[in-house]
Design a protein around this motif. Structure first.
Motif, PDB file in Angstrom:
ATOM      1  N   ALA A   1       0.970  -1.122  -0.218  1.00 29.27           N
ATOM      2  CA  ALA A   1      -0.077  -0.040  -0.042  1.00 29.27           C
ATOM      3  C   ALA A   1       0.738   1.289   0.047  1.00 29.27           C
ATOM      4  O   ALA A   1       0.482   2.248  -0.689  1.00 29.27           O
ATOM      5  N   GLN A   2       2.034   1.360   0.921  1.00 28.95           N
ATOM      6  CA  GLN A   2       2.888   2.560   0.882  1.00 28.95           C
ATOM      7  C   GLN A   2       3.694   2.766  -0.572  1.00 28.95           C
ATOM      8  O   GLN A   2       3.865   3.795  -1.036  1.00 28.95           O
TER       9      GLN A   2
ATOM     10  N   GLU B   1       2.355   1.722  -3.420  1.00 27.39           N
ATOM     11  CA  GLU B   1       1.237   2.044  -4.282  1.00 27.39           C
ATOM     12  C   GLU B   1       1.245   3.392  -4.223  1.00 27.39           C
ATOM     13  O   GLU B   1       1.061   4.276  -5.444  1.00 27.39           O
ATOM     14  N   GLN B   2       1.067   4.068  -2.870  1.00 31.61           N
ATOM     15  CA  GLN B   2       0.808   5.504  -2.676  1.00 31.61           C
ATOM     16  C   GLN B   2       2.073   6.269  -3.346  1.00 31.61           C
ATOM     17  O   GLN B   2       1.808   7.429  -3.744  1.00 31.61           O
TER      18      GLN B   2
ATOM     19  N   LEU C   1       1.687   6.615  -6.875  1.00 29.46           N
ATOM     20  CA  LEU C   1       0.622   7.398  -7.253  1.00 29.46           C
ATOM     21  C   LEU C   1       1.112   8.944  -7.257  1.00 29.46           C
ATOM     22  O   LEU C   1       0.841   9.773  -7.965  1.00 29.46           O
ATOM     23  N   ASP C   2       1.741   9.138  -6.099  1.00 27.29           N
ATOM     24  CA  ASP C   2       2.337  10.628  -5.846  1.00 27.29           C
ATOM     25  C   ASP C   2       3.196  10.970  -7.005  1.00 27.29           C
ATOM     26  O   ASP C   2       3.157  12.234  -7.416  1.00 27.29           O
TER      27      ASP C   2
ATOM     28  N   ASN D   1      -3.712  -6.221  -3.467  1.00 21.70           N
ATOM     29  CA  ASN D   1      -4.117  -4.919  -4.225  1.00 21.70           C
ATOM     30  C   ASN D   1      -4.247  -5.337  -5.727  1.00 21.70           C
ATOM     31  O   ASN D   1      -4.469  -4.554  -6.720  1.00 21.70           O
TER      32      ASN D   1
END
Length: 222
Positions: A129-130, A132-133, A136-137, A177
């Motif tokens: 999740a980290q 992925e974020q 995305l950033d 995910n």
């Protein structure tokens, strides 16, 4: 030193050794024109000119917080951090520049590139999740930079890489995910960006390879 001129040269710098040498030569030629009032900044500049990025970091950090709102000083610090592989620190520093100047395309580029490097670090302990974020950033920052500087091929190239990396993350079966639909879309976006880079230079074999790989990854999703 003519600080703004020298810093602008760094902002335009590509990461190849020859480009770095040329930039440092230019900066040295300007060194007598004007010096920064902060002695730690001057020492940081000197270290950077000598290719001592770790030393530059030490001196430039000492210049803070007095120069915390000077985007030029922060840029030199972030660039030095990036060059030493301190990508998490570099992302934070370039993020501070973006806070001061949301239209700084170069800071957005290095912030994004640093975050992408954090995700791909071999010793990364980030959760899926980290990662992925952060990707995305990075994609968001590249997109903001493109909106400011639309004809910079390296922005499309690196956004394409970020799209591909996120596609790999979302397209790995068995991961929480996982989404074939999302991964397919991400690979398609990577393909568009790589094709855009080739409109600037169709002979770039590295991008041709990345384009082929993105298509293979997409077509082999399960």
């Amino acid at each position: 030193m003519n600080f703004k001129i020298a810093n602008n040269r760094l902002k335009a710098l590509k990461l190849g050794a020859s480009a770095l040498a040329l930039s440092l030569m230019f900066m040295t030629a300007q060194a007598q024109e004007q010096e920064h009032s902060n002695p730690n900044v001057r020492l940081g500049q000197k270290a950077l000119l000598e290719g001592d990025f770790k030393g530059a970091i030490t001196h430039l950090q000492k210049a803070l917080p007095a120069e915390a709102n000077d985007s030029n000083v922060l840029y030199l610090l972030g660039y030095s951090q990036f060059q030493t592989g301190a990508y998490k620190d570099a992302a934070a520093t370039f993020g501070k520049i973006v806070t001061l100047d949301a239209k700084n395309a170069n800071a957005l580029y290095y912030k994004a590139k640093s975050n992408n490097a954090v995700v791909n670090a071999k010793d990364s302990k980030l959760s899926t999740a980290q990662k992925e974020q952060l990707l995305l950033d990075a994609i968001g920052d590249y997109s903001k930079a493109i909106a400011i500087t639309a004809n910079d091929a390296k922005l499309y190239q690196n956004r394409g890489v970020a799209y591909r990396d996120l596609g790999i993350l979302k397209g790995t079966a068995g991961v929480g995910n996982y989404s074939k639909v999302v991964a397919t879309d991400l690979y398609n976006k990577a393909i568009v960006d790589f094709e855009k880079v080739l409109t600037y230079d169709a002979k770039r074999t590295d991008i041709q390879t990345e384009l082929k790989k993105a298509k293979v990854y997409r077509d082999n999703l399960k």
